[in-house]
Design a protein around this motif. Structure first.
Motif, PDB file in Angstrom:
ATOM      1  N   LYS A 139      -2.999  -1.307  -1.876  1.00  0.00           N
ATOM      2  CA  LYS A 139      -2.998  -2.679  -2.385  1.00  0.00           C
ATOM      3  C   LYS A 139      -3.350  -3.712  -1.310  1.00  0.00           C
ATOM      4  N   PRO A 140      -2.671  -3.717  -0.133  1.00  0.00           N
ATOM      5  CA  PRO A 140      -3.009  -4.714   0.886  1.00  0.00           C
ATOM      6  C   PRO A 140      -4.464  -4.564   1.349  1.00  0.00           C
ATOM      7  N   ASP A 141      -5.138  -5.686   1.560  1.00  0.00           N
ATOM      8  CA  ASP A 141      -6.554  -5.666   1.957  1.00  0.00           C
ATOM      9  C   ASP A 141      -6.776  -4.910   3.267  1.00  0.00           C
ATOM     10  N   PHE A 142      -5.829  -5.053   4.208  1.00  0.00           N
ATOM     11  CA  PHE A 142      -6.009  -4.391   5.503  1.00  0.00           C
ATOM     12  C   PHE A 142      -6.023  -2.871   5.334  1.00  0.00           C
ATOM     13  N   LEU A 143      -5.129  -2.361   4.471  1.00  0.00           N
ATOM     14  CA  LEU A 143      -5.091  -0.916   4.237  1.00  0.00           C
ATOM     15  C   LEU A 143      -6.344  -0.444   3.510  1.00  0.00           C
ATOM     16  N   LYS A 144      -6.796  -1.211   2.521  1.00  0.00           N
ATOM     17  CA  LYS A 144      -8.040  -0.864   1.817  1.00  0.00           C
ATOM     18  C   LYS A 144      -9.204  -0.774   2.797  1.00  0.00           C
ATOM     19  N   THR A 145      -9.302  -1.790   3.633  1.00  0.00           N
ATOM     20  CA  THR A 145     -10.395  -1.828   4.613  1.00  0.00           C
ATOM     21  C   THR A 145     -10.293  -0.665   5.584  1.00  0.00           C
ATOM     22  N   SER A 146      -9.083  -0.374   6.042  1.00  0.00           N
ATOM     23  CA  SER A 146      -8.888   0.707   7.008  1.00  0.00           C
ATOM     24  C   SER A 146      -9.247   2.066   6.417  1.00  0.00           C
ATOM     25  N   ILE A 147      -8.864   2.290   5.161  1.00  0.00           N
ATOM     26  CA  ILE A 147      -9.193   3.561   4.502  1.00  0.00           C
ATOM     27  C   ILE A 147     -10.701   3.703   4.343  1.00  0.00           C
ATOM     28  N   TYR A 148     -11.341   2.639   3.855  1.00  0.00           N
ATOM     29  CA  TYR A 148     -12.804   2.670   3.706  1.00  0.00           C
ATOM     30  C   TYR A 148     -13.476   2.914   5.056  1.00  0.00           C
ATOM     31  N   LEU A 149     -13.027   2.167   6.075  1.00  0.00           N
ATOM     32  CA  LEU A 149     -13.650   2.265   7.393  1.00  0.00           C
ATOM     33  C   LEU A 149     -13.450   3.645   8.006  1.00  0.00           C
ATOM     34  N   PHE A 150     -12.293   4.255   7.768  1.00  0.00           N
ATOM     35  CA  PHE A 150     -12.055   5.590   8.308  1.00  0.00           C
ATOM     36  C   PHE A 150     -13.080   6.580   7.786  1.00  0.00           C
ATOM     37  N   TRP A 151     -13.304   6.561   6.465  1.00  0.00           N
ATOM     38  CA  TRP A 151     -14.257   7.515   5.892  1.00  0.00           C
ATOM     39  C   TRP A 151     -15.693   7.206   6.304  1.00  0.00           C
ATOM     40  N   LEU A 152     -16.037   5.920   6.391  1.00  0.00           N
ATOM     41  CA  LEU A 152     -17.385   5.562   6.853  1.00  0.00           C
ATOM     42  C   LEU A 152     -17.581   5.999   8.297  1.00  0.00           C
ATOM     43  N   SER A 153     -16.583   5.752   9.152  1.00  0.00           N
ATOM     44  CA  SER A 153     -16.667   6.150  10.563  1.00  0.00           C
ATOM     45  C   SER A 153     -16.783   7.660  10.690  1.00  0.00           C
ATOM     46  N   LEU A 154     -16.028   8.377   9.848  1.00  0.00           N
ATOM     47  CA  LEU A 154     -16.054   9.839   9.885  1.00  0.00           C
ATOM     48  C   LEU A 154     -17.428  10.375   9.479  1.00  0.00           C
ATOM     49  N   ILE A 155     -18.017   9.793   8.444  1.00  0.00           N
ATOM     50  CA  ILE A 155     -19.347  10.226   7.989  1.00  0.00           C
ATOM     51  C   ILE A 155     -20.385  10.005   9.082  1.00  0.00           C
ATOM     52  N   VAL A 156     -20.392   8.807   9.669  1.00  0.00           N
ATOM     53  CA  VAL A 156     -21.367   8.495  10.718  1.00  0.00           C
ATOM     54  C   VAL A 156     -21.149   9.394  11.931  1.00  0.00           C
ATOM     55  N   THR A 157     -19.887   9.588  12.314  1.00  0.00           N
ATOM     56  CA  THR A 157     -19.582  10.422  13.479  1.00  0.00           C
ATOM     57  C   THR A 157     -20.061  11.854  13.274  1.00  0.00           C
ATOM     58  N   VAL A 158     -19.789  12.411  12.104  1.00  0.00           N
ATOM     59  CA  VAL A 158     -20.200  13.795  11.812  1.00  0.00           C
ATOM     60  C   VAL A 158     -21.718  13.918  11.839  1.00  0.00           C
ATOM     61  N   CYS A 159     -22.427  12.917  11.305  1.00  0.00           N
ATOM     62  CA  CYS A 159     -23.898  12.963  11.289  1.00  0.00           C
ATOM     63  C   CYS A 159     -24.501  12.759  12.673  1.00  0.00           C
ATOM     64  N   VAL A 160     -23.854  11.933  13.497  1.00  0.00           N
ATOM     65  CA  VAL A 160     -24.393  11.622  14.825  1.00  0.00           C
ATOM     66  C   VAL A 160     -23.977  12.653  15.869  1.00  0.00           C
ATOM     67  N   PHE A 207     -13.752   7.854  19.068  1.00  0.00           N
ATOM     68  CA  PHE A 207     -13.593   7.653  17.618  1.00  0.00           C
ATOM     69  C   PHE A 207     -12.387   6.770  17.321  1.00  0.00           C
ATOM     70  N   TRP A 208     -11.248   7.088  17.919  1.00  0.00           N
ATOM     71  CA  TRP A 208     -10.030   6.352  17.588  1.00  0.00           C
ATOM     72  C   TRP A 208     -10.011   4.958  18.185  1.00  0.00           C
ATOM     73  N   VAL A 209     -10.516   4.796  19.406  1.00  0.00           N
ATOM     74  CA  VAL A 209     -10.588   3.453  19.997  1.00  0.00           C
ATOM     75  C   VAL A 209     -11.501   2.565  19.162  1.00  0.00           C
ATOM     76  N   ASN A 210     -12.685   3.094  18.811  1.00  0.00           N
ATOM     77  CA  ASN A 210     -13.625   2.312  18.005  1.00  0.00           C
ATOM     78  C   ASN A 210     -13.076   2.031  16.615  1.00  0.00           C
ATOM     79  N   PHE A 211     -12.406   3.030  16.030  1.00  0.00           N
ATOM     80  CA  PHE A 211     -11.855   2.831  14.682  1.00  0.00           C
ATOM     81  C   PHE A 211     -10.789   1.746  14.683  1.00  0.00           C
ATOM     82  N   LEU A 212      -9.877   1.776  15.641  1.00  0.00           N
ATOM     83  CA  LEU A 212      -8.794   0.789  15.677  1.00  0.00           C
ATOM     84  C   LEU A 212      -9.331  -0.620  15.910  1.00  0.00           C
ATOM     85  N   LEU A 213     -10.290  -0.746  16.834  1.00  0.00           N
ATOM     86  CA  LEU A 213     -10.884  -2.062  17.072  1.00  0.00           C
ATOM     87  C   LEU A 213     -11.648  -2.543  15.845  1.00  0.00           C
TER      88      LEU A 213
END
Length: 426
Positions: free
Chosen positions: A97-118, A150-156
């Protein structure tokens, strides 16, 4: 969608062909005839094997760089065109429900997809560097750094993206200006904590162990009116054979840092010249000039992203499966625009950086008055990193934040000749 994907693949393929042609056949990298046999000629300070490896490694490294940059944009474009970005947005909306959590969940999967491809491309880069003995890092150590990255970039990014989209939703017309205003204290804060919080995640930093050398460096700093108490070294020999030294941080956290590879490979007078070069950056306040330039480019970039993203969504939003830049699903588009604008601005930022580096070189030679040590240090830098002394024009334009080794040595030779002429006239 198929037309866009086909066009993207074809465009990427043609771009790759051009890059390959330019690096391997089109761009000349041999030094001009008039400099053959001089101290700037790699043939005078590299053996035949080093010359061969330098050419091979530089071409491979440059080719991989130019291929990798648009590859990340290609991945993000596919995330948009396939509707995956929209689906990830819907999924994150359904479980938080909170926007920050929504954004974090979306960003985690996007970051994971890009990381796996790169990751395969990063692995190739690592293996190339390892095969030419530039990298000395173990596979385990390399993987550890990838995880930390991955984690430093994800958190920032989670913090930055959450604030950015909150601003876009609340201040649709002026979000870019407010975002830029907030970026000023945030950028300064990051630069302040980087030497003591972020950098130690990757390497160990400690005061220079050679106290006799430290005294000479601090004496040089005193001569330059720099209030320095310590010089730091970092254990980069666990990761690389390349040489480097740099100034980092601002305010009370500013540091002059020497790689231990530099300490192990260079002579004392060469190290003192390199330290004088770093002191030149401090004296001429290049760090603060760099911050000001970065902030100006950020302002222009955020404004351009606002206008370009609106135009793209207005004209092709249905194809990209996004309706508004307020959606978190529009993040891949914003990241593509950031990447493209950054790449386009590289020639400008590199030109400014090369001017600053030349100024620091000139300051160092005036402070140390040791041309021989200056020239030999540049020669050793080139040998250790297998870097091209005279790269092709486009490579220099987009990749070189420092003058080429040919230019740096010629600057010093010209300065020395001018000083000798003045002395003879006096």
């Amino acid at each position: 969608m198929r037309k866009w994907l086909t066009g993207a693949v074809l465009g990427y393929f043609l771009y790759g062909l051009f890059v390959y042609w330019y690096i391997y056949m089109g761009g000349p990298d041999s030094i001009p005839e008039q400099f053959k046999g001089t101290s700037a000629d790699p043939g005078t300070f590299m053996n035949s094997r080093e010359l061969l490896l330098s050419g091979e490694y530089s071409r491979l490294r440059n080719f991989m760089y130019f291929i990798t940059v648009p590859y990340e944009w290609f991945i993000l474009l596919n995330v948009l065109l396939t509707g995956l970005s929209r689906k990830m947005e819907q999924w994150s909306d359904s479980i938080a429900k909170p926007d920050f959590l929504k954004t974090s969940i979306y960003l985690f999967w996007l970051s994971l997809i890009v990381t796996v491809c790169v990751l395969p491309v990063e692995w190739i880069n690592y293996r190339i560097s390892l095969s030419y003995q530039i990298t000395t890092q173990s596979t385990t150590g390399w993987m550890k750094d990838q995880v930390i990255d991955f984690w430093v970039n994800f958190l920032l990014m989670a913090l930055l993206v959450s604030v950015l989209f909150w601003l876009i939703r609340k201040y649709q017309k002026r979000w870019w200006l407010i975002a830029w205003t907030l970026s000023i204290p945030f950028s300064l804060f990051l630069m302040f904590i980087q030497p003591v919080v972020i950098d130690p995640l990757y390497n160990d930093f400690y005061p220079l162990e050679n106290k006799e050398l430290e005294e000479k460096i601090l004496a040089l700093a005193d001569k330059a009116d720099i209030p320095a108490e310590h010089v730091y070294e970092v254990n980069m020999s666990e990761k690389t054979n390349a040489l480097n030294a740099y100034v980092t941080g601002i305010g009370s956290n500013s540091r002059i840092v020497l790689w231990d590879t530099t300490l192990n490979r260079l002579k004392e007078d060469e190290i003192l010249f390199i330290m004088a070069h770093e002191m030149g950056h401090y004296v001429m306040k290049h760090i603060y000039v760099g911050i000001a330039g970065y902030l100006l480019l950020t302002l222009a970039g955020l404004y351009a992203i606002d206008k370009l993203s609106s135009a793209v969504i207005r004209n092709w939003g249905s194809i990209l499966k996004i309706d508004s830049k307020k959606q978190i699903a529009a993040l891949p588009l914003i990241l593509i625009l950031i990447g493209a604008l950054t790449f386009a601005s590289d020639p400008l930022t590199n030109t400014v950086s090369r001017y600053q580096e030349k100024s620091a070189d000139m300051y160092a030679i005036q402070l140390t008055n040791n041309k021989e040590a200056a020239v030999s240090s540049f020669q050793e830098l080139s040998k250790a990193g297998l870097s091209q002394v005279h790269p092709p024009f486009l490579i220099k334009l987009f990749r070189y934040s420092h003058p080429t080794i040919l230019e740096r040595i010629l600057y010093l030779e010209e300065y020395h000749a001018e000083e000798q002429l003045k002395e003879s006239q006096d």
